[in-house]
Design a protein around this motif. Structure first.
Motif, mmCIF file in Angstrom:
data_model
loop_
_atom_site.group_PDB
_atom_site.id
_atom_site.type_symbol
_atom_site.label_atom_id
_atom_site.label_comp_id
_atom_site.label_asym_id
_atom_site.label_seq_id
_atom_site.Cartn_x
_atom_site.Cartn_y
_atom_site.Cartn_z
ATOM 1 N N GLY A 24 -35.700 13.937 10.680
ATOM 2 C CA GLY A 24 -34.375 13.344 10.571
ATOM 3 C C GLY A 24 -33.388 14.195 9.794
ATOM 4 N N LYS A 25 -33.823 14.757 8.668
ATOM 5 C CA LYS A 25 -32.939 15.601 7.862
ATOM 6 C C LYS A 25 -32.461 16.817 8.655
ATOM 7 N N ARG A 26 -33.349 17.403 9.404
ATOM 8 C CA ARG A 26 -32.981 18.572 10.200
ATOM 9 C C ARG A 26 -31.958 18.200 11.267
ATOM 10 N N VAL A 27 -32.213 17.093 11.954
ATOM 11 C CA VAL A 27 -31.312 16.649 13.017
ATOM 12 C C VAL A 27 -29.942 16.301 12.440
ATOM 13 N N VAL A 28 -29.912 15.607 11.313
ATOM 14 C CA VAL A 28 -28.649 15.233 10.682
ATOM 15 C C VAL A 28 -27.831 16.468 10.329
ATOM 16 N N GLY A 29 -28.477 17.448 9.715
ATOM 17 C CA GLY A 29 -27.772 18.670 9.329
ATOM 18 C C GLY A 29 -27.180 19.409 10.512
ATOM 19 N N LEU A 30 -27.954 19.549 11.578
ATOM 20 C CA LEU A 30 -27.480 20.260 12.765
ATOM 21 C C LEU A 30 -26.359 19.494 13.470
ATOM 22 N N LEU A 31 -26.475 18.185 13.518
ATOM 23 C CA LEU A 31 -25.421 17.376 14.144
ATOM 24 C C LEU A 31 -24.112 17.513 13.385
ATOM 25 N N ARG A 32 -24.183 17.480 12.070
ATOM 26 C CA ARG A 32 -22.976 17.631 11.257
ATOM 27 C C ARG A 32 -22.380 19.020 11.411
ATOM 28 N N ASP A 33 -23.238 20.031 11.485
ATOM 29 C CA ASP A 33 -22.751 21.396 11.705
ATOM 30 C C ASP A 33 -22.030 21.520 13.042
ATOM 31 N N SER A 34 -22.440 20.682 14.011
ATOM 32 C CA SER A 34 -21.830 20.717 15.339
ATOM 33 C C SER A 34 -20.566 19.870 15.423
ATOM 34 N N GLY A 35 -20.213 19.219 14.321
ATOM 35 C CA GLY A 35 -18.970 18.461 14.296
ATOM 36 C C GLY A 35 -19.089 16.994 14.636
#
Length: 257
Positions: free
Chosen positions: A13-24
């Motif tokens: 979950g932490k990984r997915v959250v970080g990448l999603l936020r990086d993608s805007g």
């Protein structure tokens, strides 16, 4: 896009959250610590309100089949029902390759739970994508930590084709980006079959070096009951999508892929 990540404080979950936020994307982390309990349904409706996509990264660390089936079936049922009520456009669930194979899950309680979860999601009225992967590289380190007794760690000799969790997270985010047009299922494995006990030895030695030369655990590989009867059940099909990062590259890069 507004994306809700259930189990957003966990390993995946932490990984997915970080990448999603990086993608805007606008991301909401939903977990018990934030007042959302997918098992009881408490807080789900509020969390999912206005969401475009819901990502299920929930995890339960147990080998008890009844407990795993109950948890994964119940949470999936609650998520689907609430998502339908709140008119969510797309559901994404993180699962395991071969979880629904009887010759595999009848011997592994955790897999039986994931099989029940997949069955629920595949019957959802909302467009749903199940992202399946093989075991993660990170499992080798987890096993060393959990199965260590003094200077010795007892790790199962599992023949599998592990992949970096970072690569799985990228695939999840790619699926989110595709929206309701994403396929119903997508699988990902690592570049090559490996023995988990051997990988545990490598990570244990690496930990000793990175901690200024302290003693590392001596890893003893032990057979897994019923593993031969699975006939390579932890391995993916030959046509599966693979990530090129090797275990050694992942270690050398500070556990990043």
């Amino acid at each position: 896009m507004r994306v809700i990540v259930l189990g957003g404080s966990g390993n995946m979950g932490k990984r997915v959250v970080g990448l999603l936020r990086d993608s805007g994307h606008e991301v909401v982390v939903a977990s018990r610590s934030s007042g959302v309990d997918a098992y009881t349904g408490f807080g789900l409706a509020v969390a999912l309100r206005g969401a475009d996509t819901v990502v299920d990264c929930l995890n339960m660390m147990s080998v008890n089949a009844n407990a795993c089936i109950d948890f994964y079936d119940t949470t999936a049922k609650n998520i689907i029902r609430t998502a339908e009520q709140e008119r969510v456009k797309h559901l994404v669930c993180v699962s395991i390759i071969n979880a629904r194979k009887p010759e595999v899950n009848r011997r592994m309680g955790y897999y039986r739970g994931k099989a029940a979860q997949e069955a629920r999601y595949q019957n959802a009225k909302i467009p749903t994508t199940i992202v399946r992967s093989t075991q993660w590289f990170e499992l080798a380190e987890t096993l060393v930590e959990q199965m260590r007794f003094g200077p010795v760690a007892v790790v199962p000799r599992m023949h599998c084709q592990p992949v970096a969790a970072d690569a799985v997270a990228r695939l999840v985010v790619s699926t989110v980006d595709s929206g309701k047009d994403a396929p119903a299922g997508v699988d990902l494995a690592g570049p090559e079959p490996r023995n988990m006990a051997h990988l545990a030895r490598l990570v244990s030695r690496n930990n000793a070096v990175s901690r200024n030369g302290g003693p590392h655990a001596r890893v003893i590989g032990v057979p897994v009951p019923g593993m031969k009867a699975m006939n390579g059940g932890l391995l993916p099909s030959t046509s599966v999508l693979t990530d090129p990062t090797t275990f050694e590259q992942w270690l050398a890069n500070g556990r990043k892929a």
